[in-house]
Design an enzyme around this catalytic site. Structure first.
Site, PDB file in Angstrom:
ATOM      1  N   SER A  49       0.828  -1.210   0.000  1.00 46.99           N
ATOM      2  CA  SER A  49       0.000   0.000   0.000  1.00 46.99           C
ATOM      3  C   SER A  49       0.861   1.257   0.000  1.00 46.99           C
ATOM      4  O   SER A  49       0.604   2.204  -0.755  1.00 46.99           O
ATOM      5  CB  SER A  49      -0.925   0.003   1.226  1.00 46.99           C
ATOM      6  OG  SER A  49      -1.704  -1.167   1.283  1.00 46.99           O
ATOM      7  N   SER A  50       1.893   1.268   0.831  1.00 46.04           N
ATOM      8  CA  SER A  50       2.777   2.434   0.907  1.00 46.04           C
ATOM      9  C   SER A  50       3.542   2.640  -0.389  1.00 46.04           C
ATOM     10  O   SER A  50       3.971   3.757  -0.695  1.00 46.04           O
ATOM     11  CB  SER A  50       3.776   2.275   2.060  1.00 46.04           C
ATOM     12  OG  SER A  50       3.100   2.098   3.280  1.00 46.04           O
ATOM     13  N   TYR A 139      -1.834 -11.108   3.170  1.00 44.87           N
ATOM     14  CA  TYR A 139      -1.998  -9.720   3.596  1.00 44.87           C
ATOM     15  C   TYR A 139      -3.479  -9.485   3.866  1.00 44.87           C
ATOM     16  O   TYR A 139      -4.295  -9.436   2.945  1.00 44.87           O
ATOM     17  CB  TYR A 139      -1.478  -8.792   2.502  1.00 44.87           C
ATOM     18  CG  TYR A 139      -1.456  -7.310   2.813  1.00 44.87           C
ATOM     19  CD1 TYR A 139      -1.886  -6.790   4.033  1.00 44.87           C
ATOM     20  CD2 TYR A 139      -0.993  -6.403   1.865  1.00 44.87           C
ATOM     21  CE1 TYR A 139      -1.849  -5.443   4.303  1.00 44.87           C
ATOM     22  CE2 TYR A 139      -0.954  -5.041   2.117  1.00 44.87           C
ATOM     23  CZ  TYR A 139      -1.392  -4.561   3.331  1.00 44.87           C
ATOM     24  OH  TYR A 139      -1.362  -3.217   3.583  1.00 44.87           O
ATOM     25  N   LYS A 167       0.277 -10.847   7.381  1.00 38.10           N
ATOM     26  CA  LYS A 167       0.419  -9.427   7.689  1.00 38.10           C
ATOM     27  C   LYS A 167      -0.976  -8.932   8.001  1.00 38.10           C
ATOM     28  O   LYS A 167      -1.816  -8.786   7.111  1.00 38.10           O
ATOM     29  CB  LYS A 167       1.007  -8.652   6.515  1.00 38.10           C
ATOM     30  CG  LYS A 167       1.106  -7.147   6.766  1.00 38.10           C
ATOM     31  CD  LYS A 167       1.582  -6.408   5.517  1.00 38.10           C
ATOM     32  CE  LYS A 167       1.790  -4.929   5.770  1.00 38.10           C
ATOM     33  NZ  LYS A 167       0.553  -4.177   6.061  1.00 38.10           N
ATOM     34  N   SER A 169      -3.548  -6.275   9.006  1.00 39.52           N
ATOM     35  CA  SER A 169      -3.805  -4.842   9.106  1.00 39.52           C
ATOM     36  C   SER A 169      -5.254  -4.538   9.461  1.00 39.52           C
ATOM     37  O   SER A 169      -5.705  -3.401   9.306  1.00 39.52           O
ATOM     38  CB  SER A 169      -3.441  -4.143   7.789  1.00 39.52           C
ATOM     39  OG  SER A 169      -2.052  -4.170   7.579  1.00 39.52           O
ATOM     40  N   GLY A 192      -0.036  -4.866  11.558  1.00 40.40           N
ATOM     41  CA  GLY A 192      -0.169  -3.903  10.480  1.00 40.40           C
ATOM     42  C   GLY A 192      -0.471  -2.484  10.921  1.00 40.40           C
ATOM     43  O   GLY A 192       0.260  -1.555  10.581  1.00 40.40           O
ATOM     44  N   ASP A 194      -0.135   0.776  12.542  1.00 43.98           N
ATOM     45  CA  ASP A 194       0.970   1.361  13.313  1.00 43.98           C
ATOM     46  C   ASP A 194       0.499   1.879  14.665  1.00 43.98           C
ATOM     47  O   ASP A 194       1.261   1.870  15.639  1.00 43.98           O
ATOM     48  CB  ASP A 194       1.605   2.510  12.524  1.00 43.98           C
ATOM     49  CG  ASP A 194       2.169   2.052  11.190  1.00 43.98           C
ATOM     50  OD1 ASP A 194       2.085   0.849  10.888  1.00 43.98           O
ATOM     51  OD2 ASP A 194       2.688   2.900  10.451  1.00 43.98           O
ATOM     52  N   GLU A 195      -0.750   2.330  14.729  1.00 41.04           N
ATOM     53  CA  GLU A 195      -1.280   2.903  15.963  1.00 41.04           C
ATOM     54  C   GLU A 195      -1.413   1.881  17.082  1.00 41.04           C
ATOM     55  O   GLU A 195      -1.576   2.257  18.247  1.00 41.04           O
ATOM     56  CB  GLU A 195      -2.664   3.535  15.700  1.00 41.04           C
ATOM     57  CG  GLU A 195      -2.664   4.630  14.658  1.00 41.04           C
ATOM     58  CD  GLU A 195      -2.917   4.116  13.252  1.00 41.04           C
ATOM     59  OE1 GLU A 195      -3.384   4.917  12.409  1.00 41.04           O
ATOM     60  OE2 GLU A 195      -2.643   2.921  12.977  1.00 41.04           O
ATOM     61  N   GLY A 211       3.352   1.597   7.486  1.00 42.82           N
ATOM     62  CA  GLY A 211       3.509   2.666   6.531  1.00 42.82           C
ATOM     63  C   GLY A 211       4.104   3.944   7.076  1.00 42.82           C
ATOM     64  O   GLY A 211       4.578   4.778   6.302  1.00 42.82           O
TER      65      GLY A 211
END
Length: 305
Positions: A49-50, A139, A167, A169, A192, A194-195, A211
């Site tokens: 995605s990034s 993913y 992975k 997310s 996945g 980040d928060e 990301g």
């Protein structure tokens, strides 16, 4: 069985690197790869995605991976996302990735049409079969793909000996527990979102792919070490600070990745270009967002490193 130790720690999602006319910039790709090596991360997740993969051609994605591997092969664990919205192109990318010696390939499920689970499994297994000597990572990103990895689908995929994990997310951290329980010690789950890196790691994720890692890899490396050292109060404080930074990164008119690339130009001197249409590039007023993000990152480094 694959050596899962190479899938530990902090694995940034690699950013697309463009020149002044919006085409893949080989020099930018190599510079960004070297930046990650110098920062000490464990690996890279390329063409996800990034990396704006959904807006790139098969040739674009091959070129990106070739330039990454020219710098990183043997130095970083490389996971290359190969999914396209058809099996034929995905197989081509899987074969190409294996020919370059990546550690693993990864794939989201097909998007747009709502496929039954047996069709999704066939899609993933066909991709994996095209790279029979390479590990395969599922993913799971249902909020974007429109379909979620279910326990029953994961159980089916675990029959494929090349599948080494997920992975994940999805936002519910409990999903990590589910996939860890199903996969057992012979499989790995990557956090996945980040928060919730801290929450995901505590729930059993062995590593993180994210990301925003690229904007501040040293801070995520510190967070991972705090978790390993069981300094959870300090880890929580750092996770909160990272979340404050993420809130700023997503607050511009332009796409978050455009903001991050602008941040890296300020902090690291990297020239990575903008983002590819239809993703939104920065507007002049977004400079205040970039400046604020840089300030917060620098302050977090002062306070935690």
């Amino acid at each position: 069985m694959s050596n899962l130790e190479k899938y530990q720690g902090i694995i940034p999602a690699f950013y697309a690197c463009y020149d002044e006319v919006g085409e893949i910039n080989p020099e930018g790709v190599r510079a960004l790869t070297q930046y990650f090596i110098d920062k000490g991360v464990q690996g890279l997740y390329v063409n996800g995605s990034s990396g704006e993969c959904i807006y790139q051609s098969v040739a674009d994605r091959k070129r990106v991976l070739e330039e990454v591997m020219a710098v990183a092969k043997g130095k970083l664990t490389i996971i290359n996302h190969v999914a396209c919205n058809n099996t034929k192109d995905s197989i081509e990318l899987a074969r190409h990735a294996e020919s370059l010696g990546v550690d693993a390939i990864a794939a989201i499920p097909p998007i747009y049409f709502r496929l039954p689970e047996h069709a999704i499994a066939a899609y993933w297994n066909d991709i994996s079969a095209a790279a029979p000597n390479t590990d395969f990572v599922i993913y799971n990103i249902p909020q974007l793909a429109g379909v979620a990895l279910t326990p029953s689908l994961y159980k089916e995929m675990l029959k494929n000996e090349r599948v080494i994990g997920v992975k994940n997310s999805s936002m519910p951290v409990q999903d990590i527990q589910t996939f860890v329980s199903l996969g057992g010690e012979d499989h790995v789950v990557f956090n996945g979102p980040d928060e919730q890196f801290l929450g995901g790691r505590i729930m059993g994720a062995a590593a993180g792919i994210g990301g925003t890692y690229g904007a501040m890899p040293d801070l995520y490396l510190k967070l991972n070490q705090l978790i390993a050292d069981r300094e959870l109060e300090q880890a929580q404080a750092l996770q909160y600070r990272l979340n404050d930074i993420i809130s700023v990164l997503v607050s511009g008119h332009g796409n978050m990745y455009a903001v991050i690339k602008a941040v890296l130009e300020v902090t690291e001197g990297l020239q990575l270009g903008g983002v590819r249409s239809p993703l939104a590039n920065l507007l002049p007023e977004d400079q205040a967002v970039v400046t604020k993000a840089v300030k917060l990152i620098q302050q977090a480094r002062t306070d935690f490193l």
